[in-house]
Design a protein around this motif. Structure first.
Motif, PDB file in Angstrom:
ATOM      1  N   GLY A   1     -31.854 -26.763   1.304  1.00  0.00           N
ATOM      2  CA  GLY A   1     -32.127 -25.355   1.042  1.00  0.00           C
ATOM      3  C   GLY A   1     -31.630 -24.389   2.101  1.00  0.00           C
ATOM      4  N   ASN A   2     -30.799 -24.857   3.014  1.00  0.00           N
ATOM      5  CA  ASN A   2     -30.313 -23.958   4.069  1.00  0.00           C
ATOM      6  C   ASN A   2     -28.792 -23.816   4.042  1.00  0.00           C
ATOM      7  N   ILE A   3     -28.210 -23.944   2.852  1.00  0.00           N
ATOM      8  CA  ILE A   3     -26.758 -23.858   2.743  1.00  0.00           C
ATOM      9  C   ILE A   3     -26.242 -22.485   3.140  1.00  0.00           C
TER      10      ILE A   3
ATOM     11  N   THR B   1     -17.707 -21.562  -6.703  1.00  0.00           N
ATOM     12  CA  THR B   1     -18.916 -21.154  -7.428  1.00  0.00           C
ATOM     13  C   THR B   1     -19.923 -20.481  -6.490  1.00  0.00           C
ATOM     14  N   TYR B   2     -19.953 -20.903  -5.239  1.00  0.00           N
ATOM     15  CA  TYR B   2     -20.851 -20.283  -4.263  1.00  0.00           C
ATOM     16  C   TYR B   2     -20.469 -18.823  -4.035  1.00  0.00           C
ATOM     17  N   ALA B   3     -19.151 -18.541  -4.126  1.00  0.00           N
ATOM     18  CA  ALA B   3     -18.674 -17.168  -3.953  1.00  0.00           C
ATOM     19  C   ALA B   3     -18.944 -16.305  -5.178  1.00  0.00           C
TER      20      ALA B   3
ATOM     21  N   PRO C   1     -26.490 -21.324 -11.592  1.00  0.00           N
ATOM     22  CA  PRO C   1     -26.405 -21.218 -10.125  1.00  0.00           C
ATOM     23  C   PRO C   1     -25.474 -22.261  -9.532  1.00  0.00           C
ATOM     24  N   ALA C   2     -25.064 -22.029  -8.294  1.00  0.00           N
ATOM     25  CA  ALA C   2     -24.200 -22.978  -7.598  1.00  0.00           C
ATOM     26  C   ALA C   2     -25.032 -24.135  -7.053  1.00  0.00           C
ATOM     27  N   GLY C   3     -24.361 -25.236  -6.795  1.00  0.00           N
ATOM     28  CA  GLY C   3     -25.033 -26.360  -6.151  1.00  0.00           C
ATOM     29  C   GLY C   3     -25.919 -27.168  -7.082  1.00  0.00           C
ATOM     30  N   PHE C   4     -26.855 -27.903  -6.472  1.00  0.00           N
ATOM     31  CA  PHE C   4     -27.730 -28.792  -7.239  1.00  0.00           C
ATOM     32  C   PHE C   4     -28.630 -28.042  -8.216  1.00  0.00           C
ATOM     33  N   ALA C   5     -28.876 -26.767  -7.936  1.00  0.00           N
ATOM     34  CA  ALA C   5     -29.729 -25.984  -8.841  1.00  0.00           C
ATOM     35  C   ALA C   5     -29.122 -25.898 -10.231  1.00  0.00           C
ATOM     36  N   GLY C   6     -27.795 -26.008 -10.310  1.00  0.00           N
ATOM     37  CA  GLY C   6     -27.122 -25.910 -11.600  1.00  0.00           C
ATOM     38  C   GLY C   6     -27.254 -27.164 -12.447  1.00  0.00           C
TER      39      GLY C   6
END
Length: 255
Positions: free
Chosen positions: A233-235, A125-127, A138-143
């Motif tokens: 926030g620095n992924i 999902t990040y890609a 969005p990817a990650g916790f934001a989703g």
């Protein structure tokens, strides 16, 4: 007043990856006399016996030896591998109970498998890859923001069926339902009996199970690290450089 000062110059040579068993050390002694002149004392050669140093270093050997030579009956089980050997700092297996060991091992395997899926899922999902209906999530916790999952939307339907599938797998499929598991984590339940895995040698099976354990352990640490940096926030600074590589690999797999 006559004073005397002795200087020692040590000249040594060594090969980085092939240490010589013997090394010659030359020591030149110099003495100063009253008028300031320097007089050299004949060079003295000494032969120093050298043997390759132990690995792990001596300071760590006792700990490694204790892990490797423990008398616990599970010390030779798969997973008790270098560098830690049999590592049970909390003593959860001190009673040497077989059922307890199998419970912990099965839990470790399942967590490892889930973590491997989680790492792959996050990277996917990040890609930028999404299933239909989830393109804007969005990817990650934001989703996790519920505003992305409005009731009746395709995204919400996808989430519902994903959770339902996980529940079915956990309660009815991914478990030893007929009681014939060869080892903890064996959920074949009679499928493929007599071929495939059963046709492999014991050495092959042991190696493959060890690989799964190691990959699962690495994935548990990996997804934990990803979650920490995502929340910080620095992924992008951690795995951003791998984004095009992941995208290319996924594209190749989908073709």
């Amino acid at each position: 007043m006559k004073t005397s000062i002795i200087f020692a110059t040590l000249v040594a040579s060594s090969a980085a990856f092939a240490p010589s068993p013997k090394a010659t050390t030359s020591i030149a002694l110099l003495s100063t006399v009253e008028d300031g002149a320097v007089e050299a004392v004949p060079e003295v050669e000494s032969v120093v016996e050298r043997t390759p140093g132990p690995f792990p270093p001596e300071g760590l050997q006792s700990g490694f030896a204790a892990a490797a030579t423990t008398e616990n009956k599970f010390a030779s089980e798969i997973g008790a591998q270098v560098p830690l050997g049999f590592f049970d700092p909390l003593g959860v297996l001190s009673t040497e109970d077989d059922m307890q060991f199998e419970w912990w091992r099965e839990a470790e395997i399942k967590h490892g498998r889930i973590s491997m899926l989680a790492v792959v899922g996050y990277i996917t999902t990040y890609a930028g890859y999404r299933i239909p209906g989830c393109e804007d999530i969005p990817a990650g916790f934001a989703g996790l923001d519920k505003s992305f999952w409005p009731s009746g939307s395709l995204a919400a339907t996808n989430l519902y069926w994903t959770l339902t599938t996980i529940l079915i797998l956990e309660t009815a499929v991914m478990k030893d339902t007929i009681g014939n598991a060869e080892h903890p984590g064996d959920y074949r339940n009679g499928v493929g009996t007599g071929r495939g895995w059963d046709s492999k040698s014991d050495k092959y099976k042991r190696n493959e199970r060890a690989k799964e354990l190691n990959n699962g352990r690495a994935a548990m640490m990996g997804i934990w690290g990803i979650a920490v940096h995502d929340s910080m926030g620095n992924i992008d600074e951690i795995i951003g450089q791998f984004k095009p590589i992941a995208a290319a690999a996924i594209d190749a797999a989908l073709q």
